[in-house]
Design a protein around this motif. Structure first.
Motif, PDB file in Angstrom:
ATOM      1  N   MET A   1      32.123  -1.150 -51.606  1.00 33.47           N
ATOM      2  CA  MET A   1      31.777  -0.687 -49.507  1.00 33.47           C
ATOM      3  C   MET A   1      30.591  -0.203 -50.054  1.00 33.47           C
ATOM      4  SD  MET A   1      35.231   1.136 -48.689  1.00 33.47           S
ATOM      5  CE  MET A   1      35.276   3.065 -49.550  1.00 33.47           C
ATOM      6  N   ASP A 104      33.435   6.010 -41.721  1.00 33.05           N
ATOM      7  CA  ASP A 104      33.744   5.786 -43.819  1.00 33.05           C
ATOM      8  C   ASP A 104      33.861   7.324 -44.431  1.00 33.05           C
ATOM      9  OD1 ASP A 104      34.740   3.723 -45.293  1.00 33.05           O
ATOM     10  OD2 ASP A 104      33.933   5.101 -46.454  1.00 33.05           O
ATOM     11  N   ILE A 105      34.042   7.830 -45.603  1.00 37.77           N
ATOM     12  CA  ILE A 105      34.156   8.676 -46.000  1.00 37.77           C
ATOM     13  C   ILE A 105      32.998   8.608 -46.842  1.00 37.77           C
ATOM     14  CG2 ILE A 105      35.669   8.205 -47.991  1.00 37.77           C
ATOM     15  CD1 ILE A 105      37.067  10.757 -48.393  1.00 37.77           C
ATOM     16  N   LYS A 106      32.658   7.668 -47.323  1.00 37.39           N
ATOM     17  CA  LYS A 106      31.378   7.493 -47.847  1.00 37.39           C
ATOM     18  C   LYS A 106      30.627   6.481 -46.945  1.00 37.39           C
ATOM     19  CE  LYS A 106      32.557   8.321 -52.540  1.00 37.39           C
ATOM     20  NZ  LYS A 106      32.919   7.886 -54.183  1.00 37.39           N
ATOM     21  N   PRO A 107      28.801   7.314 -46.667  1.00 31.89           N
ATOM     22  CA  PRO A 107      28.043   6.442 -46.135  1.00 31.89           C
ATOM     23  C   PRO A 107      27.387   5.491 -47.101  1.00 31.89           C
ATOM     24  CG  PRO A 107      27.065   8.676 -47.355  1.00 31.89           C
ATOM     25  CD  PRO A 107      28.498   8.800 -46.882  1.00 31.89           C
ATOM     26  N   VAL A 108      28.187   4.552 -46.913  1.00 28.03           N
ATOM     27  CA  VAL A 108      27.217   3.086 -47.915  1.00 28.03           C
ATOM     28  C   VAL A 108      27.158   2.158 -46.605  1.00 28.03           C
ATOM     29  CG1 VAL A 108      28.469   4.198 -50.015  1.00 28.03           C
ATOM     30  CG2 VAL A 108      30.044   2.458 -48.206  1.00 28.03           C
ATOM     31  N   PHE A 109      27.323   2.838 -44.959  1.00 32.95           N
ATOM     32  CA  PHE A 109      26.793   1.611 -43.994  1.00 32.95           C
ATOM     33  C   PHE A 109      25.502   1.794 -43.993  1.00 32.95           C
ATOM     34  CE2 PHE A 109      29.260   5.494 -42.757  1.00 32.95           C
ATOM     35  CZ  PHE A 109      28.198   6.935 -42.610  1.00 32.95           C
ATOM     36  N   PRO A 110      24.612   0.760 -43.425  1.00 30.55           N
ATOM     37  CA  PRO A 110      23.272   0.317 -42.955  1.00 30.55           C
ATOM     38  C   PRO A 110      23.289   1.830 -41.640  1.00 30.55           C
ATOM     39  CG  PRO A 110      24.467  -1.489 -42.388  1.00 30.55           C
ATOM     40  CD  PRO A 110      25.408  -0.347 -42.786  1.00 30.55           C
ATOM     41  N   GLN A 111      21.746   2.722 -42.750  1.00 28.04           N
ATOM     42  CA  GLN A 111      21.996   4.039 -41.578  1.00 28.04           C
ATOM     43  C   GLN A 111      20.797   3.702 -40.546  1.00 28.04           C
ATOM     44  OE1 GLN A 111      22.824   6.977 -42.432  1.00 28.04           O
ATOM     45  NE2 GLN A 111      23.381   6.747 -44.475  1.00 28.04           N
ATOM     46  N   GLU A 112      19.690   2.345 -40.808  1.00 31.87           N
ATOM     47  CA  GLU A 112      19.092   2.591 -40.315  1.00 31.87           C
ATOM     48  C   GLU A 112      18.827   0.683 -39.583  1.00 31.87           C
ATOM     49  OE1 GLU A 112      14.848   3.298 -41.719  1.00 31.87           O
ATOM     50  OE2 GLU A 112      15.272   5.691 -42.300  1.00 31.87           O
ATOM     51  N   ILE A 113      18.511   0.063 -40.494  1.00 33.00           N
ATOM     52  CA  ILE A 113      18.397  -1.570 -39.816  1.00 33.00           C
ATOM     53  C   ILE A 113      19.857  -1.678 -39.651  1.00 33.00           C
ATOM     54  CG2 ILE A 113      17.887  -4.112 -41.109  1.00 33.00           C
ATOM     55  CD1 ILE A 113      15.948  -2.970 -42.906  1.00 33.00           C
ATOM     56  N   LYS A 114      20.627  -2.234 -38.187  1.00 34.30           N
ATOM     57  CA  LYS A 114      21.217  -2.097 -37.806  1.00 34.30           C
ATOM     58  C   LYS A 114      21.691  -2.308 -36.244  1.00 34.30           C
ATOM     59  CE  LYS A 114      22.879   2.975 -36.741  1.00 34.30           C
ATOM     60  NZ  LYS A 114      22.271   2.767 -35.281  1.00 34.30           N
ATOM     61  N   PRO A 115      22.432  -3.442 -35.066  1.00 36.09           N
ATOM     62  CA  PRO A 115      22.453  -3.773 -33.757  1.00 36.09           C
ATOM     63  C   PRO A 115      22.029  -2.709 -33.209  1.00 36.09           C
ATOM     64  CG  PRO A 115      23.637  -5.500 -34.974  1.00 36.09           C
ATOM     65  CD  PRO A 115      23.575  -4.261 -36.023  1.00 36.09           C
ATOM     66  N   ASN A 116      21.410  -2.317 -32.004  1.00 32.03           N
ATOM     67  CA  ASN A 116      21.057  -1.141 -30.693  1.00 32.03           C
ATOM     68  C   ASN A 116      23.201  -0.577 -31.135  1.00 32.03           C
ATOM     69  OD1 ASN A 116      18.770  -1.335 -30.882  1.00 32.03           O
ATOM     70  ND2 ASN A 116      18.548  -2.123 -29.510  1.00 32.03           N
ATOM     71  N   ASN A 117      23.316  -1.415 -30.548  1.00 33.09           N
ATOM     72  CA  ASN A 117      25.311  -1.396 -29.849  1.00 33.09           C
ATOM     73  C   ASN A 117      25.927  -0.898 -31.260  1.00 33.09           C
ATOM     74  OD1 ASN A 117      25.203  -3.972 -31.191  1.00 33.09           O
ATOM     75  ND2 ASN A 117      26.510  -5.307 -29.301  1.00 33.09           N
ATOM     76  N   LEU A 118      25.117  -0.487 -31.818  1.00 30.34           N
ATOM     77  CA  LEU A 118      26.893  -0.413 -33.127  1.00 30.34           C
ATOM     78  C   LEU A 118      25.996   0.880 -34.196  1.00 30.34           C
ATOM     79  CD1 LEU A 118      28.234  -0.455 -35.596  1.00 30.34           C
ATOM     80  CD2 LEU A 118      26.575  -1.802 -36.752  1.00 30.34           C
ATOM     81  N   GLU A 119      26.907   2.113 -34.276  1.00 33.27           N
ATOM     82  CA  GLU A 119      26.803   3.616 -34.686  1.00 33.27           C
ATOM     83  C   GLU A 119      27.335   3.492 -35.942  1.00 33.27           C
ATOM     84  OE1 GLU A 119      26.070   7.100 -31.880  1.00 33.27           O
ATOM     85  OE2 GLU A 119      26.644   5.464 -30.096  1.00 33.27           O
ATOM     86  N   PHE A 120      27.453   4.552 -37.221  1.00 36.56           N
ATOM     87  CA  PHE A 120      28.136   5.197 -38.076  1.00 36.56           C
ATOM     88  C   PHE A 120      28.916   6.149 -38.106  1.00 36.56           C
ATOM     89  CE2 PHE A 120      26.798   0.383 -39.366  1.00 36.56           C
ATOM     90  CZ  PHE A 120      27.927  -0.469 -39.402  1.00 36.56           C
ATOM     91  N   PHE A 121      29.787   6.705 -38.422  1.00 36.14           N
ATOM     92  CA  PHE A 121      29.834   8.247 -38.689  1.00 36.14           C
ATOM     93  C   PHE A 121      30.694   8.186 -39.838  1.00 36.14           C
ATOM     94  CE2 PHE A 121      29.923   6.943 -34.305  1.00 36.14           C
ATOM     95  CZ  PHE A 121      28.919   8.165 -33.618  1.00 36.14           C
ATOM     96  N   GLU A 122      29.466   9.649 -40.811  1.00 35.36           N
ATOM     97  CA  GLU A 122      30.437   9.906 -42.439  1.00 35.36           C
ATOM     98  C   GLU A 122      31.296  11.045 -41.669  1.00 35.36           C
ATOM     99  OE1 GLU A 122      29.775  11.825 -46.391  1.00 35.36           O
ATOM    100  OE2 GLU A 122      27.800  10.708 -45.020  1.00 35.36           O
TER     101      GLU A 122
END
Length: 305
Positions: A1, A104-122
């Motif tokens: 993950m 997600d509880i762990k920030p294993v998602f992409p931090q920078e290289i991702k589409p503009n319509n997508l945001e992640f939160f730890e």
């Protein structure tokens, strides 16, 4: 993950190897949870592969009737326990005019290289979601059955429903934690896996009847169940072979070797010798694996969507 550095991977494995020094039962459960939340590169690669396998099995990335809204645009989607974000990356690239959020509880998602319509939160969903009521058109959780205890599931479902708009959809997808027709080696290994889950008070059978728990929540319409099954190994064709690779990769990873061999009461070397025969056993058996999706529409308080 997002891949983690080798330093992080080594650190995670080192923690698991300290099991024999742990005195507190709470500490031991925390170490087990760290194992189930593994973020080494092998785990992430398996999750990527597993995402596309599940999409192929169902011929879709979701079963809720939300696609027209996604295509039209302006649709807001939340995925909890998003891991490396594979599901969201796939959808956000396909539905460019809608908006996607991952937690997600762990920030294993992409931090920078991702589409503009997508945001992640730890964040840890057990502490509650920081979103407003009625904010999303579609909320989603997948492969979380070994993460939450039964009472935690009640809270997670209530949070997913709370942040979903009336008329929106909530979907939970997973794999049945059990197999039919497995051989003796695979049965021994999976039985030990379920036993380790029980030590964390996880009900491994709960996913079989999640729809009944779902239906107890307020403002929920009919809960739909969609199931797909296949045979693990060469007798299941290409799908079976891909899943066999995922299974063997998981059960022969360093962290799994440590935890499951200890659970079985055998040495790591004995466990590794056991797993060497898994591929041949799959060749001789028709081990059935079942994946399931539950989805429902949020109703207004008077029962109308």
């Amino acid at each position: 993950m997002g891949n983690k550095s080798s330093r992080h991977t080594h650190s995670s494995i080192k923690k698991i190897r300290e099991f024999d020094k742990i005195e507190s039962e709470q500490e031991k459960q925390e170490k087990l949870l760290d194992y189930y939340l593994s973020t080494d590169s092998g785990s992430i690669d398996r999750l990527h592969m597993y995402h596309f396998l599940r999409g192929y099995i169902f011929q879709s990335n979701f079963s809720s009737p939300i696609e027209d809204k996604l295509i039209k645009g302006g649709c807001k989607v939340l995925d909890i326990g998003c891991g490396p974000g594979t599901w969201l990356l796939d959808l956000s690239n396909k539905y460019e005019n809608s908006h996607f959020f991952g937690v997600d509880i762990k920030p294993v998602f992409p931090q920078e290289i991702k589409p503009n319509n997508l945001e992640f939160f730890e964040a840890d969903v057990i502490n509650g979601l920081s979103f407003q009521d009625n904010e999303f058109d579609f909320t989603h959780a997948e492969l979380m059955s070994l993460m939450f205890m039964p009472d935690q599931w009640d809270f997670v479902l209530s949070e997913l429903i709370r942040v979903t708009k009336p008329g929106g959809y909530i979907e939970v997808a997973d794999r049945r934690n059990g197999y039919v027709g497995e051989g003796p080696i695979f049965r021994k290994i999976t039985d030990a896996t379920w036993a380790s889950c029980l030590k964390r008070n996880i009900d491994v059978k709960m996913i079989y009847n999640l729809d009944s728990k779902f239906e107890l929540q307020p403002n929920i319409g009919k809960v739909h169940r969609v199931e797909k099954d296949f045979i693990v190994g060469p007798n299941g064709g290409k799908i079976g072979l891909v899943f066999q690779d995922i299974v063997i990769s998981y059960f022969t990873s360093d962290m799994t070797v440590k935890v499951i061999s200890e659970e079985m009461g055998i040495s790591e070397e004995e466990y590794r010798d056991l797993t060497k025969n898994l591929a041949e056993e799959f060749n001789q058996t028709n081990t059935e694996c079942v994946h399931v999706r539950f989805w429902a529409q949020k109703q207004l308080s008077n029962g109308q969507p």
